[in-house]
Design a protein around this motif. Sequence first.
Motif, mmCIF file in Angstrom:
data_model
loop_
_atom_site.group_PDB
_atom_site.id
_atom_site.type_symbol
_atom_site.label_atom_id
_atom_site.label_comp_id
_atom_site.label_asym_id
_atom_site.label_seq_id
_atom_site.Cartn_x
_atom_site.Cartn_y
_atom_site.Cartn_z
ATOM 1 N N GLU A 839 0.836 -1.206 0.000
ATOM 2 C CA GLU A 839 0.000 0.000 0.000
ATOM 3 C C GLU A 839 0.868 1.253 0.000
ATOM 4 O OE1 GLU A 839 -2.414 -0.492 3.429
ATOM 5 O OE2 GLU A 839 -3.661 -2.078 2.563
ATOM 6 N N GLY A 843 1.123 4.003 -3.142
ATOM 7 C CA GLY A 843 0.845 5.431 -3.002
ATOM 8 C C GLY A 843 2.059 6.279 -3.328
ATOM 9 N N THR A 862 -5.772 14.403 -5.267
ATOM 10 C CA THR A 862 -5.241 13.038 -5.134
ATOM 11 C C THR A 862 -3.853 13.061 -4.486
ATOM 12 O OG1 THR A 862 -6.464 12.363 -7.092
ATOM 13 C CG2 THR A 862 -4.655 10.931 -6.400
ATOM 14 N N ASN A 865 -4.210 13.832 -0.844
ATOM 15 C CA ASN A 865 -4.692 12.685 -0.061
ATOM 16 C C ASN A 865 -3.591 11.636 0.115
ATOM 17 O OD1 ASN A 865 -7.249 13.766 0.240
ATOM 18 N ND2 ASN A 865 -8.026 12.835 -1.655
ATOM 19 N N ILE A 866 -2.837 11.394 -0.977
ATOM 20 C CA ILE A 866 -1.776 10.369 -0.905
ATOM 21 C C ILE A 866 -0.697 10.784 0.089
ATOM 22 C CG2 ILE A 866 0.096 9.264 -2.208
ATOM 23 C CD1 ILE A 866 -1.750 9.377 -4.667
ATOM 24 N N PHE A 869 -1.945 10.337 3.493
ATOM 25 C CA PHE A 869 -2.017 8.902 3.803
ATOM 26 C C PHE A 869 -0.621 8.364 4.184
ATOM 27 C CE2 PHE A 869 -1.290 4.625 2.063
ATOM 28 C CZ PHE A 869 -2.137 3.894 2.879
ATOM 29 N N ASN A 961 -4.223 6.844 10.451
ATOM 30 C CA ASN A 961 -5.367 6.766 9.536
ATOM 31 C C ASN A 961 -6.581 6.150 10.241
ATOM 32 O OD1 ASN A 961 -4.208 7.916 7.195
ATOM 33 N ND2 ASN A 961 -3.004 6.030 6.904
ATOM 34 N N PHE A 972 -9.637 3.628 2.493
ATOM 35 C CA PHE A 972 -9.270 4.569 1.432
ATOM 36 C C PHE A 972 -9.477 3.944 0.056
ATOM 37 C CE2 PHE A 972 -6.771 5.902 5.092
ATOM 38 C CZ PHE A 972 -6.938 7.273 5.073
ATOM 39 N N ALA A 974 -8.104 3.059 -3.454
ATOM 40 C CA ALA A 974 -6.748 2.718 -3.887
ATOM 41 C C ALA A 974 -6.269 3.557 -5.053
ATOM 42 C CB ALA A 974 -6.676 1.240 -4.249
ATOM 43 N N TYR A 977 -7.349 7.863 -3.015
ATOM 44 C CA TYR A 977 -7.001 7.881 -1.599
ATOM 45 C C TYR A 977 -7.925 8.788 -0.783
ATOM 46 C CZ TYR A 977 -3.041 4.850 -2.166
ATOM 47 O OH TYR A 977 -2.262 3.755 -2.417
#
Length: 1130
Positions: A839, A843, A862, A865-866, A869, A961, A972, A974, A977
């Motif tokens: 994972e 990312g 995106t 968010n990544i 994460f 998270n 999330f 994939a 995210y």
Amino acid sequence: MRAVLTWRDKAEQCIYDLAFKPDGTQLILAAGNRLLVYDTSDGTLLQPLKGHKDTVYCVAYAKDGLWSPEQKSVSKHKSSSKITCCSWTNDGQYLALGMFNGIISIRNKNGEEKVKIERPGGSLSPIWSICWNPSREEHNDILAVADWGQKLSFYQLSGKQIGKDRSLNFDPCCLSYFTKGEYILLGGSDKQVSLFTKDGVRLGTVGEQNSWVWTCKVKPDSNYVVVGCQDGTISFYQLIFSTVHGLYKDRYAYRDSMTDVIVQHLITEQKVRIKCKELVKKIAIYKNRLAIQLPEKILIYELYSDDSSDMHYRVKEKIVKKFECNLLVVCADHIILCQEKRLQCLSFSGVKEREWQMESLIRYIKVIGGPPGREGLLVGLKNGQILKIFVDNLFAIVLLKQATAVRCLDMSASRNKLAVVDENDTCLVYDIHTKELLFQEPNANSVAWNTQCEDMLCFSGGGYLNIKASTFPVHQQKLQGFVVGYNGSKIFCLHVFSMSAVEVPQSAPMYQYLDRKMFKEAYQIACLGVTDTDWRELAMEALEGLEFETAKKAFTRVQDLRYLELINSIEERKKRGETNNDLFLADVFSYQGKFHEAAKLYKRSGHENLALDMYTDLRMFEYAKDFLGSGDPKETKMLITKQADWARNINEPKAAVEMYISAGEHVKAIEISGDHGWIDMLIDIARKLDKAEREPLLMCAYYFKKLDNPGYAAETYLKIGDLKSLVQLHVETQRWDEAFALGEKHPEFKDDIYVPYAQWLAENDRFEEAQKAFHKAGRQREAVRVLEQLTHNAVVESRFNDAAYYYWMLSMQCLDIAQDPAQKDVMLDKFRHFQHLAELYHGYHAIQRYTEEPFSFHLPETLFNISRFLLHSLTKDTPLGISKVNTLFTLAKQSKALGAYKLARHAYDKLQGLQIPARFQKSIELGSLTIRSKPFHDSEELVPLCYRCSTNNPLLNSLGNVCVNCRQPFVFSASSYEVLHLVEFYLEEGISDEEAVSLIDLEAPRHKRENKWQEITSNNSQTLRLDETMDSVGDDDPFTAKLSFEQGGSEFVPVVVSRSVLRSMSRRDVLIKRWPPPLQWQYFRSLLPDASITMCPSCFQVFHSEDYELLVLQHTCCPYCRRRIDDPSP
């Protein structure tokens, strides 16, 4: 030195000066007021020159002119006294002036006086003649000065005197140097010209005159001298310098510069100079003694040591007495003086011990050795008598008498033969004991016996060197000069004034001895010095003559081990009692390549088998057949095999194969056929061979494989029943279907098939198939190891997308291994670890592309968010390849762009504590400054919502998270995210996965959905919300009631559902991750059923349906686990 008058003439008046033309062809004289020009070759007066009214005192030939064309006048300088003579230095920079008051003034070209030399005699000693030494070899300019104080002196340019004044006993009127400066001529009131060395040592008189000598000069580059006198006489002399020298074996002493003696070692070429500072009249050398006769004494020198190469001499004795003699000889303790017919023997103290009176003039004398104090002398007289005299014996021994006068003598090394050169240039050799004339040779001027060989002598004459051995014909070669010694292969030759050692090969006399089969004598000659070719010829001749001792010595010289081994073997055989010379000679002939002669001798001596072996080894099979026995099949087979070997070596392989097959040597035939790639020949041999002949058949199969003919190899393996090799063949040739078919019939070969198959699949990037193959072979560890290596390589090469995929593969492989109870716990830990890494790398792939590549392929949301994460996931260790700098940099950039200024400021602050690459340095510093101008809060649109407790979570979550309120882990997407509207729930104890699925599949009635606004009132706020899911997740939904939890608790309370709750759920709202054992299934409830979510059935990653469809269209597979869309298996 002696002077020979060449021509003489007389002028009417005094000759004051004269000068040679630079090339020496003409002579100009100042006679009164006239100038006379003579031809120097014969004294012819060419022309008298008139024009001067008064006496001419000085003449000179111009070499390069007196003035330059530009100079109109001559510069004049005053002098303190009358100038009587002058001389320029060689380089023309300084002029020396000799004055009447005894002063010498040295001036430069401008006339400035640089040096003033005052002579002791002052005005009583006028300087009458001066001259600079013309030698180019002298380091300093040297001025010779002659004054009327009757002194000769030498000065340097600086004015420093060299040596002491030399008394002349006459008034010098003229002084001149030879062209090279080695000698000086002086003439004056003593009515003669004297020759001096350049150091002022008087050597002798050139010519006596009837009046004062006013001038004398040397013809340029010659030994001719001209003298001009007061009475007008002109005399032209040639000076002849005789050679004064002595020789004993390899030491040669000779006179140099009239006053020095040089001793030269003719072998080592070393030279030593002995300065006598007086005229050297005679030189004699013998062993370690050297005698030098000077005008008033004789000096005897000895060597410091007995070393043959020592060249250091010291004075042993001085005999201070004047002697007149023609010849001088030195012995160990005596001096021998020869005067006409008389010989005198003196001790080193000068006492005359003995005297011999001869009948005739003594023409030649030589020391022939002997004990110290008893040496023998060989004396040759003009009347032809030859005598032997011992220095301790008063009586001379007449050896023989011949009719002609003796010119040269020498005695052989053993004192048995005497060589004489007479006045008719004939060399005569006598036997001393019998007085018999052994032979005579014409055209000889000197003779010498070889000191190392009794029967060899050499003589010179007519421009040739003649070498004679025994009574054989003379061998001639060109040579200039006189032979004075012959030692081994060196001949010492005197040519004009120089002695040289000539290396003469002794080949000719050696061959003369060989022709007469006199091997030992030939060997003695060869030892004196012959070429390697001559040594080899001597060795061969001696070997054929069975003179093994001489042959061995000769072969040792040329280092020929082959023949030395042959000689040693023959000698060993002789010691064992063999006496057959034919057999020995046959071996010699075979070594020399004379095979037919050797074969005849082998046959004659009854050893035909040796002839057969010889011809067989030589591959001369046709001749070998003549020596075969009575058709013995073993011998015939052996002969055919050797013939085949030979055919193989000479690149006739086809013939060799046929011969090997006929001789039954199948292995060699197969080897040749295989090396040449002859498949047809190999097939023919393999099919003819019996299956019991395993070795040749295996060799056939090996060559079939090597030549890329696996079908024939398989046929051969089947013939001998070697199934293991057949399996290896299928594996090596990657004929997997045949291998699998063979594995089905013979399970014991399963490992031999599937392991290499799996490795081949892994090498070809077919990992899923490789895993299955490893699994089939029971080699899970190999599968894991291969994948781990590939994963590591992908991370190192920054292929993070591939790394994520390989880690997912690894996790699934570990899950597969975890079915083994013994490895369950370890493998499940690895499974979770690898899932987590997959994972992260999946990312980070987007982050890496954003920071490294110029264009971004992802939306800002995106990337935002990544990076969030990853930041929340990297709370502990950071995996290899993932950069916190890149992650924080991306987060800072996207947070600032999307309005999350507080988070951006936090990211920039974090970056300040990290090591930042230079390429980001400027951007980060600028961002850190500009973010200060933004408000310190985040945009509410970006705040993530927990779908379990509806809590807005902060963008920077210290817990990671999970929700800060209910601790529910976020799910999330994939791809984007984003936090998905999924809540994980667990089954009550006692409910199996199958039962749960069946309960969910029971479709419950759905409430009608209405779009409406919902008003919510709390203690301190009132909110109006448009809620589309009100009915679906309303209070009447049993699942919603399960979402509640105890407020303020720090522990996560999972959602656990009963059968009734499961029954109320709709199948469309539930996602199930159906993990294989030993993992439990995972259940998720969608709280927004109308927002479609898709889960990959292979990797169980969840996506927004629209994102998933787009990505599948792009990649034709799942973006995470790369499961192809046309693959029916989960």
